[in-house]
Design an enzyme around this catalytic site. Structure first.
Site, PDB file in Angstrom:
ATOM      1  N   HIS A 188       0.762  -1.560   0.313  1.00  0.00           N
ATOM      2  CA  HIS A 188      -0.480   0.029   0.273  1.00  0.00           C
ATOM      3  C   HIS A 188       1.158   1.447   0.302  1.00  0.00           C
ATOM      4  CE1 HIS A 188      -2.634   3.182   0.707  1.00  0.00           C
ATOM      5  NE2 HIS A 188      -2.143   3.081   2.028  1.00  0.00           N
TER       6      HIS A 188
ATOM      7  N   HIS B 201       3.664   6.899   6.245  1.00  0.00           N
ATOM      8  CA  HIS B 201       2.471   7.227   5.888  1.00  0.00           C
ATOM      9  C   HIS B 201       1.408   6.391   7.016  1.00  0.00           C
ATOM     10  CE1 HIS B 201       0.075   5.262   2.583  1.00  0.00           C
ATOM     11  NE2 HIS B 201      -0.810   5.376   3.805  1.00  0.00           N
TER      12      HIS B 201
ATOM     13  N   GLU C 140       0.907   5.562  12.672  1.00  0.00           N
ATOM     14  CA  GLU C 140      -0.210   5.465  13.240  1.00  0.00           C
ATOM     15  C   GLU C 140      -0.899   5.480  14.516  1.00  0.00           C
ATOM     16  OE1 GLU C 140      -4.442   4.294  10.569  1.00  0.00           O
ATOM     17  OE2 GLU C 140      -2.930   5.881  10.459  1.00  0.00           O
ATOM     18  N   ASP C 141      -0.513   4.861  15.555  1.00  0.00           N
ATOM     19  CA  ASP C 141      -0.707   5.377  16.542  1.00  0.00           C
ATOM     20  C   ASP C 141       0.307   5.620  17.852  1.00  0.00           C
ATOM     21  OD1 ASP C 141      -3.791   3.863  16.655  1.00  0.00           O
ATOM     22  OD2 ASP C 141      -2.617   1.982  15.989  1.00  0.00           O
TER      23      ASP C 141
ATOM     24  N   ASP D   5      -3.033   8.307  -1.197  1.00  0.00           N
ATOM     25  CA  ASP D   5      -3.886   6.896  -0.131  1.00  0.00           C
ATOM     26  C   ASP D   5      -4.903   6.886  -0.273  1.00  0.00           C
ATOM     27  OD1 ASP D   5      -3.593   5.633   2.281  1.00  0.00           O
ATOM     28  OD2 ASP D   5      -4.152   7.645   2.877  1.00  0.00           O
TER      29      ASP D   5
ATOM     30  N   ASP E 104     -20.922  14.678 -25.853  1.00  0.00           N
ATOM     31  CA  ASP E 104     -19.684  15.360 -25.943  1.00  0.00           C
ATOM     32  C   ASP E 104     -19.194  14.389 -25.402  1.00  0.00           C
ATOM     33  OD1 ASP E 104     -20.919  16.265 -24.443  1.00  0.00           O
ATOM     34  OD2 ASP E 104     -19.227  17.604 -23.673  1.00  0.00           O
TER      35      ASP E 104
HETATM   36 MN    MN Z   1      -2.498   4.517   4.156  1.00  0.00          MN
END
Ligand code: MN
Length: 720
Positions: free
Chosen positions: A47, A71, A75-76, A138, A258
């Site tokens: 990912h 990224h 997270e925690d 993301d 179009d």
């Molecule tokens: Mn992510």
């Protein structure tokens, strides 16, 4: 996807990348996510790799690529972020932190206004625009792999994508991401319509593909002939925009022409207009459908020439003409401009780019130095603003440094007045706590609030809260003032020898209020209580202008003959006849005065005004000798009265007083005038008054003489 694929993509961009650091980030993330798997079953590291790859296509810089790889790591745990800071530096850590924080915003509300606020908050919290770009990448990868989520999740995430992420991509001009996000969300939200449309368009396209190919072939040859190097292709429009058009304009697919636009990409702006000229000689343009977005770029800086033509088969088709640079802007939006930060500075276009960024600033409602903004490329668009949540999840926009009281008044005036405390994110805080983006605010109120506190005015940031607090105090004070004004006026009236019950009757107060241009009695009382108008001034006007009317009428009606000479005292002692009555010298009562009798030893009853000084301080034995007396009707007497007049001395001051005495046909017994060092004139008169009405009439006339400040009836022997 593996790290080599990412590196290949980056190598394809003509930029210098720190591959060593990128690989280090990859290994760091791989280790952190080891053992984790995505719902699809693949390794989690795939990912962040995909996200980094999307950003590589946008030709983003080292830090963005590295932050994209990392990224989801932080997270925690705070600790991990600190570690990222140590290993990769502050720039990367701040980006990762920004992405993590954005991930914590919850979208609960569906209201249009709320959604716009959420988008703003998104940008406000991002601080650095690269955070938004990472978040968009993301989201794009998550949308691409959405089929592995539950159906409920699919719908929720798709809705959020349509409401928040796609419009953001649009604002940032990243159409490539916008279109893909929209089509993916569309597919999950309206699955049936999506596939119907895809199928319908595929059929239609097939029908028309030959025509399109024909156009492309003709154009290629013609442009080559005149030496214009061009890339020509048919571009399918994205499904969601066609779907929206059908819904909004209530049209059938057959009515949408179009579906495919032919795009001509050339080297220079001159080539754009050159191509247009040739195109217009080849096919007939539809009037009113030509748009020059080169001369007049769209707000998001989109540039192109658009023209709609009639094919040789009688069907309309659209051609878009642009340069490669315009093409890049159209596809990558703000990300395209990223490159110009370090790269070549094209001075001609610089202003245009600034105007594009100014468009972003428009969200902020005030202009700010766009150059400075460009310089840092920080998203401090909303530095002056803070976005917080109500407990229900509505977003409230407030000025930076606002406190819970601001929030309370924004919710409702009563909530503000009733505020006794606040909770931020479930914890009780002091009312001067500064609100932060994303805080959930709960206001604690009481049923019987004491109202705002005076120091709140200094705490609050919003003018709304300030005004409401001030209003509250004004209103509260007003009620106090009304009481003070009403009482004060009554007391002062008594002092001035007026009977409040009649002088201050409602009718008179109304007239008085009107004469001061007040809307009602309460306004008058409030102003008196506040001291803005003195009681003396109000009562003076009452006497001069309102009571005067009554007195004058009464007096003139009673005839103008000189008062009869003293023949009787005109006083009767209740329940006693033939008793000797005489008037006290101390207070010189007049008919109309409230009077009382005092039984003297051997000299009959002496009559005093009830407020005479002599009566105060009586012993209880003396008090028992007081008797009720009353004025007889139709009195034919005159009574001596002492008056004192004080005013600023000037020529004719005394003459003016004498004129009043004459005009009112009053008999004067004595006069004494003197002027002090301070140019204040004191005039003492003893006159003969027939009754209280007569006396008041004279006093009013004197009071209206210029420079007279005080006119008072006094007890004999000087001022009291
Ligand atoms: Mn992510």
């Amino acid at each position: 996807m593996d790290i080599q694929a990412l590196k290949d993509k980056l190598l394809f961009n003509n930029a210098q990348y720190n591959f060593e650091k990128i690989e280090k980030a990859y290994r760091y993330a791989q280790e952190a996510h080891s053992g984790q798997r995505r719902n699809s079953g693949e390794e989690y590291i795939n990912h962040p790799l995909e996200v980094a790859s999307i950003l590589a296509e946008l030709e983003m810089d080292d830090s963005t690529i590295i932050a994209a790889l990392l990224h989801d790591v932080a997270e925690d745990t705070e600790q991990t972020l600190d570690n990222i800071r140590k290993v990769f530096g502050s720039e990367v850590a701040d980006l990762v932190d920004g992405v993590t924080k954005l991930g914590k915003i919850e979208y609960k509300s569906k209201m249009e206004v709320q959604v716009e606020n959420l988008r703003k908050m998104f940008l406000a919290m991002a601080k650095d625009i690269r955070v938004v770009l990472i978040k968009l990448a993301d989201r794009l990868h998550n949308m691409r792999t959405l089929k592995y989520q539950s159906e409920k999740k699919q719908k929720e995430i798709s809705q959020e994508t349509l409401e928040i992420y796609a419009p953001l991509a649009n604002r940032l001009g990243i159409f490539r991401i916008k279109w893909e996000l929209e089509d993916l969300a569309f597919r999950f939200l309206n699955t049936q319509e999506y596939y119907d449309l895809v199928e319908g368009i595929a059929l239609k396209r097939k029908e028309r593909q030959d025509q399109i190919n024909e156009v492309i072939e003709i154009l290629k040859v013609k442009l080559e002939e005149v030496g214009i190097e061009a890339d020509i292709a048919g571009r399918p429009k994205n499904f969601y925009s066609i779907y929206k058009k059908m819904v909004n304009q209530n049209k059938d697919l057959s009515e949408i022409f179009d579906l495919t636009a032919i795009r001509v990409v050339v080297e220079t702006v001159n080539d754009c207009y050159g191509s247009l000229g040739i195109i217009h000689t080849l096919w007939k343009p539809i009037p009113g459908r030509f748009k020059d977005y080169i001369a007049m770029p769209k707000p998001n800086m989109y540039q192109s020439l658009h023209t709609t033509l009639i094919s040789n088969h009688g069907e309309p088709f659209e051609i878009q003409i642009r340069t490669w640079e315009m093409h890049r802007t159209a596809e990558y939006g703000i990300a395209a401009h990223w490159k110009y930060k370090e790269g070549k500075k094209d001075e001609n276009n610089f202003e245009q780019k600034l105007s594009w960024l100014r468009q972003l600033l428009e969200w902020q409602h005030d202009s700010r130095d766009a150059g400075e903004f460009m310089e840092s490329l920080k998203l401090d668009l909303f530095a002056d603003t803070v976005f917080v949540f109500t407990p229900k999840g509505d977003v409230v926009e407030l000025p930076a440094d606002s406190c819970p009281i601001d929030f309370a008044y924004r919710v409702h005036t009563d909530v503000g007045h009733g505020c006794i405390g606040a909770k931020i994110n479930g914890r009780i805080v002091t009312l001067d706590t500064k609100l932060k983006n994303g805080d959930i605010i709960e206001i604690l109120t009481t049923k019987n609030p004491a109202g705002p506190s005076r120091d709140w005015v200094c705490l609050v940031k919003t003018s709304q809260a300030k005004n409401r607090i001030r209003q509250w105090f004004r209103k509260e004070k007003r009620e106090e003032n009304i009481l003070r004004g009403r009482d004060g006026l009554e007391k002062e009236a008594r002092k001035m020898g007026m009977e409040p019950a009649s002088a201050l009757k409602n009718e008179n107060i109304q007239k008085l209020a009107k004469s001061f241009n007040f809307n009602g009695n309460e306004d008058l009382y409030a102003t008196l209580g506040d001291g803005a108008i003195t009681f003396k001034r109000a009562l003076g006007r009452l006497k001069d202008e309102i009571l005067k009317e009554e007195v004058e009428i009464n007096y003139l009606q009673k005839g103008e003959q000189r008062p009869p000479s003293k023949s009787s005292h005109g006083v009767r002692v209740k329940g006693v006849d033939n008793i000797l009555v005489r008037f006290s010298r101390c207070c010189n009562p007049l008919p109309g005065d409230d009077i009382v009798g005092f039984i003297t030893r051997g000299r009959g009853v002496s009559v005093h005004r009830r407020d005479c000084n002599e009566l105060f301080g009586m012993t209880s034995e003396e008090q028992e000798r007081l008797v009720e007396v009353e004025w007889e009707k139709n009195i034919d007497s005159v009574y001596p009265v002492d008056i004192e007049i004080i005013g600023m001395d000037r020529a004719r001051f005394v003459t003016d007083i004498m004129n009043v005495i004459m005009e009112t046909r009053t008999h004067m017994l004595a006069m004494n005038a003197r002027v002090g060092k301070d140019h204040v004139s004191h005039v003492n008169l003893k006159i003969e008054a027939r009754n209280l009405e007569h006396l008041n009439f004279v006093l009013q006339k004197i009071r209206r003489i210029k420079d007279v400040t005080v006119v008072e009836r006094i007890q004999s022997g000087g001022s009291n």
